[in-house]
Motif scaffolding. Structure first.
Motif, PDB file in Angstrom:
ATOM      1  N   SER A 170       0.836  -1.196   0.000  1.00 31.92           N
ATOM      2  CA  SER A 170       0.000   0.000   0.000  1.00 31.92           C
ATOM      3  C   SER A 170       0.871   1.246   0.000  1.00 31.92           C
ATOM      4  O   SER A 170       2.050   1.201   0.376  1.00 31.92           O
ATOM      5  CB  SER A 170      -0.922   0.024   1.224  1.00 31.92           C
ATOM      6  OG  SER A 170      -0.176   0.182   2.413  1.00 31.92           O
ATOM      7  N   SER A 173       0.312   5.639   0.790  1.00 26.80           N
ATOM      8  CA  SER A 173      -0.594   6.703   1.216  1.00 26.80           C
ATOM      9  C   SER A 173       0.106   8.041   1.083  1.00 26.80           C
ATOM     10  O   SER A 173       1.323   8.144   1.306  1.00 26.80           O
ATOM     11  CB  SER A 173      -1.037   6.501   2.669  1.00 26.80           C
ATOM     12  OG  SER A 173      -1.758   5.303   2.822  1.00 26.80           O
ATOM     13  N   ASN A 224      -5.237   6.838  -0.222  1.00 26.50           N
ATOM     14  CA  ASN A 224      -4.559   5.578   0.053  1.00 26.50           C
ATOM     15  C   ASN A 224      -4.862   4.585  -1.069  1.00 26.50           C
ATOM     16  O   ASN A 224      -5.993   4.493  -1.532  1.00 26.50           O
ATOM     17  CB  ASN A 224      -5.011   4.993   1.395  1.00 26.50           C
ATOM     18  CG  ASN A 224      -4.472   3.589   1.637  1.00 26.50           C
ATOM     19  OD1 ASN A 224      -5.121   2.602   1.319  1.00 26.50           O
ATOM     20  ND2 ASN A 224      -3.288   3.508   2.204  1.00 26.50           N
ATOM     21  N   LYS A 225      -3.836   3.835  -1.490  1.00 27.98           N
ATOM     22  CA  LYS A 225      -4.010   2.806  -2.527  1.00 27.98           C
ATOM     23  C   LYS A 225      -3.393   1.513  -2.044  1.00 27.98           C
ATOM     24  O   LYS A 225      -2.221   1.460  -1.663  1.00 27.98           O
ATOM     25  CB  LYS A 225      -3.340   3.235  -3.828  1.00 27.98           C
ATOM     26  CG  LYS A 225      -3.488   2.201  -4.958  1.00 27.98           C
ATOM     27  CD  LYS A 225      -4.945   2.034  -5.381  1.00 27.98           C
ATOM     28  CE  LYS A 225      -5.099   1.086  -6.599  1.00 27.98           C
ATOM     29  NZ  LYS A 225      -4.866  -0.315  -6.212  1.00 27.98           N
ATOM     30  N   GLN A 226      -4.210   0.458  -2.040  1.00 28.14           N
ATOM     31  CA  GLN A 226      -3.753  -0.880  -1.695  1.00 28.14           C
ATOM     32  C   GLN A 226      -3.936  -1.809  -2.884  1.00 28.14           C
ATOM     33  O   GLN A 226      -4.815  -1.575  -3.728  1.00 28.14           O
ATOM     34  CB  GLN A 226      -4.527  -1.438  -0.500  1.00 28.14           C
ATOM     35  CG  GLN A 226      -4.369  -0.641   0.777  1.00 28.14           C
ATOM     36  CD  GLN A 226      -5.083  -1.294   1.942  1.00 28.14           C
ATOM     37  OE1 GLN A 226      -5.200  -2.527   2.014  1.00 28.14           O
ATOM     38  NE2 GLN A 226      -5.571  -0.493   2.869  1.00 28.14           N
ATOM     39  N   GLU A 244      -9.570  -0.166  -4.767  1.00 28.43           N
ATOM     40  CA  GLU A 244      -9.577   1.138  -5.413  1.00 28.43           C
ATOM     41  C   GLU A 244      -8.966   2.206  -4.498  1.00 28.43           C
ATOM     42  O   GLU A 244      -8.813   2.003  -3.284  1.00 28.43           O
ATOM     43  CB  GLU A 244     -11.016   1.539  -5.784  1.00 28.43           C
ATOM     44  CG  GLU A 244     -11.900   1.933  -4.615  1.00 28.43           C
ATOM     45  CD  GLU A 244     -12.430   0.767  -3.812  1.00 28.43           C
ATOM     46  OE1 GLU A 244     -12.973   0.985  -2.721  1.00 28.43           O
ATOM     47  OE2 GLU A 244     -12.280  -0.388  -4.290  1.00 28.43           O
ATOM     48  N   VAL A 245      -8.605   3.337  -5.074  1.00 33.89           N
ATOM     49  CA  VAL A 245      -8.080   4.452  -4.293  1.00 33.89           C
ATOM     50  C   VAL A 245      -9.151   4.935  -3.320  1.00 33.89           C
ATOM     51  O   VAL A 245     -10.315   5.117  -3.693  1.00 33.89           O
ATOM     52  CB  VAL A 245      -7.636   5.605  -5.220  1.00 33.89           C
ATOM     53  CG1 VAL A 245      -7.190   6.808  -4.388  1.00 33.89           C
ATOM     54  CG2 VAL A 245      -6.515   5.154  -6.131  1.00 33.89           C
ATOM     55  N   ARG A 246      -8.745   5.140  -2.067  1.00 33.61           N
ATOM     56  CA  ARG A 246      -9.696   5.576  -1.043  1.00 33.61           C
ATOM     57  C   ARG A 246      -9.206   6.859  -0.368  1.00 33.61           C
ATOM     58  O   ARG A 246      -8.005   7.057  -0.190  1.00 33.61           O
ATOM     59  CB  ARG A 246      -9.882   4.480   0.008  1.00 33.61           C
ATOM     60  CG  ARG A 246     -10.524   3.219  -0.554  1.00 33.61           C
ATOM     61  CD  ARG A 246     -10.796   2.187   0.529  1.00 33.61           C
ATOM     62  NE  ARG A 246     -11.512   1.032   0.013  1.00 33.61           N
ATOM     63  CZ  ARG A 246     -11.943   0.020   0.754  1.00 33.61           C
ATOM     64  NH1 ARG A 246     -11.725   0.035   2.069  1.00 33.61           N
ATOM     65  NH2 ARG A 246     -12.594  -0.991   0.207  1.00 33.61           N
TER      66      ARG A 246
END
Length: 322
Positions: free
Chosen positions: A67, A69, A98-100, A104-106
């Protein structure tokens, strides 16, 4: 509710008592100080920063999810001081993502806040001011109750909050300890998205329907309250290059359920590496009777009662002050 309030008050008093012991040091990292314009009596300070955190895995036997961020933040301050008058303006903006892997991007942070306060004192020896304050805050983009990204639970100006009031404020010379008491503060809540207003989110009056589900009256897009507001600020260097800052706000509406207290407590510990690199550890606690929590039950999101909201943040980043 009383247990929550008692716990927060104890936390605030504990931090104020324990950390008020100043640790003497002989060498500290140079600090960037705000410059005063001697002709206009203005003090101007600007800060722009970016925090990033990342974790990656490759053939990691214990498992894990990669991830990354990022948080973009800024703070602009303008303070006008002349003898018995003080006018403080503050603009705060923060936005984080944040991207894991596989997700999806959150959004992790979304703040737009403007504060202004004008104070007058009778003489230069007093630290008490007659003060009028205004605070406005909202967000930049839609918010979702993840993993549901089809229906927004919040939007820009849905909600937006405007506090306006008059009271008395104590502030020491360094502005590191402040207490504001206002017996007359108006809290205005705006929900400018009609769908969210119809649902009665954030405390506005929701829409009414007949037995066949036909709309009778749309939800109201605003709500006005008049209540009692207390805010406090405590800031102290607790160790070499480590600063603790705690802000707390308590508000109770006179008309609707007086005694139910809205709580907003923001605790931040800042570790300074040098003038441009800093580490931040923070905890933000909110309790508001008008904000109903959402939970997922058997794949369906349902609205439940108000709950204590907690956000914890740890970030390392670059800050540029000018």
């Amino acid at each position: 509710m009383s247990k929550v309030l008692s716990s927060l008050c104890l936390l605030f008093l504990f931090s104020s008592t324990v950390f008020s012991q100043k640790i003497i040091t002989t060498k500290q990292v140079p600090r960037v100080t705000a410059q005063r314009d001697t002709l206009s009596h203005w003090v101007k300070k600007n800060q722009v920063g970016f925090d990033i955190s990342e974790i990656a895995f490759l053939n990691w036997s214990a498992g894990g999810t990669s991830s990354i961020s990022g948080l973009l933040k800024s703070k602009f301050t303008r303070v006008y001081t002349q003898e018995n008058y003080n006018w403080t303006n503050e603009l705060v903006m923060r936005y984080g993502l944040n991207k894991q892997d596989g997700i999806e991007v959150r959004k992790t942070e979304d703040v737009f806040q403007y504060n202004t306060a004008f104070g007058y004192r009778k003489d230069t020896l007093s630290n008490w001011y007659h003060t009028a304050k205004l605070n406005f805050n909202t967000q930049f983009t839609n918010g979702y109750s993840y993993p549901n990204t089809n229906t927004a639970v919040s939007k820009p100006f849905a909600p937006a909050y405007l506090f306006a009031g008059v009271g008395a404020e104590y502030a020491n010379k360094e502005k590191s300890r402040m207490l504001y008491i206002s017996p007359f503060t108006s809290k205005m809540t705006f929900v400018l998205d009609q769908r969210l207003a119809d649902l009665g989110t954030f405390g506005v009056v929701k829409a009414t329907y007949d037995t066949d589900g036909n709309l009778l009256t749309p939800g109201q897009k605003s709500k006005i309250e008049l209540g009692f507001l207390v805010t406090a600020l405590y800031k102290q260097e607790i160790a070499k290059n480590i600063t603790l800052e705690n802000r707390i706000s308590l508000y109770s509406d006179y008309i609707n359920h007086f005694g139910n207290i809205d709580i907003d407590n923001d605790l931040l510990v800042e570790l300074v590496v040098n003038n441009h690199v800093k580490t931040n550890i923070g905890a933000h606690i909110i309790y508001d009777d008008d904000i109903k929590a959402k939970e997922e039950v058997e794949g369906v999101q349902v609205t439940v009662g108000p709950k204590l909201q907690l956000k914890q943040v740890l970030g390392v980043g670059i800050v540029y002050a000018f």
